[in-house]
Design a protein around this motif. Structure first.
Motif, short mmCIF file in Angstrom:
data_model
loop_
_atom_site.label_atom_id
_atom_site.label_comp_id
_atom_site.label_asym_id
_atom_site.label_seq_id
_atom_site.Cartn_x
_atom_site.Cartn_y
_atom_site.Cartn_z
N VAL A 44 1.96 2.06 -3.48
CA VAL A 44 0.95 2.74 -4.29
C VAL A 44 0.77 4.18 -3.82
O VAL A 44 0.67 5.10 -4.63
CB VAL A 44 -0.38 1.98 -4.22
N LEU B 246 -7.10 3.02 6.03
CA LEU B 246 -7.06 2.45 4.68
C LEU B 246 -8.02 3.17 3.75
O LEU B 246 -7.69 3.44 2.59
CB LEU B 246 -7.42 0.96 4.73
N MET B 247 -9.21 3.53 4.27
CA MET B 247 -10.17 4.27 3.45
C MET B 247 -9.58 5.62 3.03
O MET B 247 -9.73 6.04 1.88
CB MET B 247 -11.46 4.53 4.23
N LEU C 274 -7.10 5.08 0.35
CA LEU C 274 -7.78 4.79 -0.92
C LEU C 274 -8.28 6.06 -1.56
O LEU C 274 -8.09 6.29 -2.76
CB LEU C 274 -8.98 3.90 -0.64
N PRO D 59 -3.96 9.60 -8.64
CA PRO D 59 -3.64 8.23 -9.05
C PRO D 59 -2.14 7.95 -9.16
O PRO D 59 -1.74 6.80 -9.15
CB PRO D 59 -4.30 8.10 -10.42
N PRO E 113 -9.30 0.34 9.54
CA PRO E 113 -10.11 0.51 8.32
C PRO E 113 -10.21 1.98 7.89
O PRO E 113 -10.13 2.27 6.70
CB PRO E 113 -11.50 -0.01 8.73
N ILE F 103 -5.47 7.93 -3.06
CA ILE F 103 -4.97 7.33 -4.29
C ILE F 103 -5.91 7.64 -5.45
O ILE F 103 -5.49 7.90 -6.58
CB ILE F 103 -4.83 5.80 -4.14
N VAL F 104 -7.22 7.63 -5.16
CA VAL F 104 -8.18 7.91 -6.22
C VAL F 104 -8.06 9.36 -6.68
O VAL F 104 -8.14 9.66 -7.88
CB VAL F 104 -9.61 7.58 -5.73
N MET F 105 -7.84 10.27 -5.72
CA MET F 105 -7.68 11.68 -6.08
C MET F 105 -6.40 11.91 -6.85
O MET F 105 -6.35 12.70 -7.79
CB MET F 105 -7.64 12.55 -4.82
N ILE G 209 0.84 -1.19 0.00
CA ILE G 209 0.00 0.00 0.00
C ILE G 209 0.88 1.25 0.00
O ILE G 209 0.58 2.23 -0.69
CB ILE G 209 -0.97 -0.03 1.19
#
Lengths: 326, 291
Positions: B230, B268-269, B272, B279, B265, B275-277, B227
């Motif tokens: 990434v 991790l959220m 995530l 990439p 959790p 990462i989405v914002m 993680i």
């Protein structure tokens, strides 16, 4: 009709062969543990079948399989155990909920490429695993036996036959899907994303569709797990399981329908069925792991197209020999 | 305030463990184009080697660690020679599954050679602590932090300012061109596996006093290292290392100040979402796609 004869018949034949195992057991030819192992092989093959649509056609790797499987297993345990829903209603809901979550995850994360997506889905799986631990803790839940109709509860053999039947249906559905316009679009995408885009194929839409299918199949596999093994706890839903399902595809063969069954047999079947039965060798701890790992490596190095092509290659080899001898 | 610093110190210590493992994954990813899922297990295996030697010959901890890292070096070379080098033509997914095969083999060999009982590995420095900003930091913790940072510094110096470092960077950016220029890319890849295995072993041995040496010891580190890779972006060497420290620090702070059961959790959220914002990660460069 020719078309029907060849491919659908293969799936039916595989189903019949698998379905004959409990009867062989009753006749005393094989042990009941063998039937149970084949149950494992079959429901893991279902998860791999779905993942193969995603991996084989869109080239995307998901490491979230174990998370979605676990979620479905917990959901169905809760629905049938606590709420006393009918099995089919529970199956529907426990597949629908993870699929919706999967599609939402896909909506936000499919912009990521290659390894980034794989690890993002790994993070999703880790989140769900930790949520299982928080809500249900480490204790093992016992899902009830499947009641098909009032008074008709499936025992282990019955459940096994049900799983095999579902596998055959899913193989046929997947086959249809791949030979539909959507499947052709996916194939084009695999060959060249740029060319597919130029032809007006909406990459995102089809990737999302493949992701949804992979999630739904994983969820079905999780529901079957819960009602076949009838014990659900947080320990199996780790990275290792997701990697095992990936290994099933790589060993069996990308973009094949029957490949996952071969792969699943190698990954989940060979250690308990063959290795542990051998005298002396079977008693050494860890040998199953070594064999399995070595086999995965050897297959990839020397048989990169997948074991499913073995039959064809053998045929070719025999033909060549015949030509030579003439 | 002293609790805060206590959390920071233990976060830095865990961060060093994550960062060493992450750096191993990145070096392998950049040179052989494979995400190494076996990073943690390679570390675990050689941690067993070190601990077994330590127990049978009652060696000091530091000597056992050095020997463990040397044996890891050899493990990495063997893995490259026997497997990775032959898999050059395999596609990316297949390569990753090969590293999964390596996990299975090592998971099987470890209990055979070393038994299935968890072994305990001592701290490098037994006792003693210093008071810093009201929080106490053990000498061993300080050593781990410094060792992590030092190792990182040496490697970055090596990558940036030596001829071999240049070879690694060239191979990472384009293997084919590098080969045309006369860079011995297969030697570079072999070295990458060897160094990654040694880094994994060091991180396993730093973790060992807290949780004992057992086959599953590195599972959590492996997931966090991936993680971090990434989050930091696979395109640079330093991004993932920074991300590894950030994850460890944020985890400690969230677990303590927000919620100790839902903290993990939640973290991790958040990752995530980030990462989405973005990439390409914290310091990621954009990957230019060619048709």
């Amino acid at each position: 009709m020719n078309f029907l004869k060849s491919r659908y018949l293969t799936y039916l034949l595989i189903g019949v062969v698998l379905a004959s195992l409990p009867f062989l057991n009753q006749m005393g030819v094989i042990r009941s543990a063998t039937v149970t192992t084949f149950g494992f092989i079959v429901f893991y093959a279902i998860a791999a079948l779905g993942l193969n649509v995603l991996l084989g056609y869109s080239g995307l790797i998901s490491l979230g399989t174990a998370g979605f499987m676990g979620l479905a297993a917990y959901l169905t345990t809760h629905f049938t155990g606590e709420w006393h829903l009918h099995f089919f209603a529970s199956l529907l809901l426990s597949v629908l909920i993870p699929t919706v979550i999967g599609i939402v995850v896909g909506l936000v994360s499919l912009r990521l490429e290659g390894m980034y997506l794989a690890i993002a889905t790994l993070a999703v799986a880790e989140v769900s695993r930790q949520i299982f631990i928080e809500i249900w803790s480490w204790s093992s839940l016992r899902p009830p036996a499947v009641l098909l109709l009032q008074g008709l509860a499936l025992d282990r053999d019955g459940m096994y036959l049900f799983i095999v039947g579902l596998l055959v249906v899913l193989m046929m559905l997947t086959d249809n899907f791949i030979h539909s316009p959507v499947g052709r679009a996916l194939l084009t995408m695999r060959a060249s994303e740029a060319a597919a885009q130029a032809m007006g194929i909406n990459l995102f839409k089809y990737k999302l569709m493949a992701f949804g299918i992979a999630t739904a199949y994983a969820a079905i596999s999780g529901v079957l797990y819960a009602h076949f093994i009838r014990a659900v706890d947080p320990s199996p839903w780790t990275l290792l399981l997701s990697l095992q399902i990936l290994a099933v595809i790589v060993i069996g063969g990308f973009r094949t329908i029957t490949g996952p069954i071969f792969g699943s047999f190698i990954v989940f079947g060979v250690p308990p069925l063959i290795l542990n039965q051998l005298p002396v060798i079977g008693d050494i701890p860890g040998l199953a792991f070594i064999f399995n790992g070595a086999l995965i490596i050897i297959v990839i190095l020397f048989y990169p197209r997948g074991l499913v092509y073995m039959g064809q290659d053998l045929k070719k080899l025999i033909k060549r020999k015949e030509v030579k001898s003439q | 305030m002293s609790t805060f610093f206590q959390l920071i110190f233990s976060g830095l210590e865990t961060g060093s463990i994550f960062a060493l493992a992450t750096l191993g994954i990145i070096i392998i990813f950049r040179t052989s184009r494979a995400t190494n899922f076996a990073q943690g297990v390679m570390g675990m295996f050689n941690a067993f080697v070190a601990t077994t030697l330590l127990i049978t010959y009652s060696l000091p901890a530091w000597l056992a660690a050095v020997i463990g890292m040397l044996s890891a070096f050899v493990t990495g070379i063997v893995i490259d020679l026997l497997i990775i080098r032959r898999a050059k033509k395999a596609n990316i997914v297949s390569k990753q599954i090969i590293t999964f095969g390596i996990i299975l083999v090592l998971l099987g060999v470890a209990p055979m050679m070393f038994g299935s009982v968890p072994l305990s590995f001592p701290r490098f420095i037994d006792t003693g602590a210093i008071d810093l900003m009201g929080a106490s930091l053990t000498y061993n913790g300080l050593l781990n932090i410094l060792m992590g940072l030092g190792m990182m510094g040496i490697l970055f110096y090596f990558l940036q300012y030596t001829k071999w470092g240049l070879a690694v960077r060239v191979t990472a950016s384009n293997e084919q061109t590098a080969r045309l220029m006369g860079v011995p890319t297969s030697l570079v890849t072999m070295g990458a596996w060897a160094i990654a295995a040694a880094l994994g072993t060091l991180s396993a041995l730093m973790l060992a006093p807290a949780i004992n040496v057992n086959v599953a010891m590195m599972e959590n580190v492996q997931v966090n290292a991936l993680i971090a890779g990434v989050l930091g972006g696979f395109q640079t060497f330093h991004g993932p290392v920074i991300a590894a420290y950030l994850i460890a620090l944020a985890r400690n702070l969230i677990l303590f100040y927000v919620s100790d059961s839902w903290g993990e959790p939640l973290l991790l959220m958040l990752i995530l979402l980030f990462i989405v914002m973005r990439p390409n990660g914290l310091i990621g460069k954009k990957i230019v796609k060619k048709v």
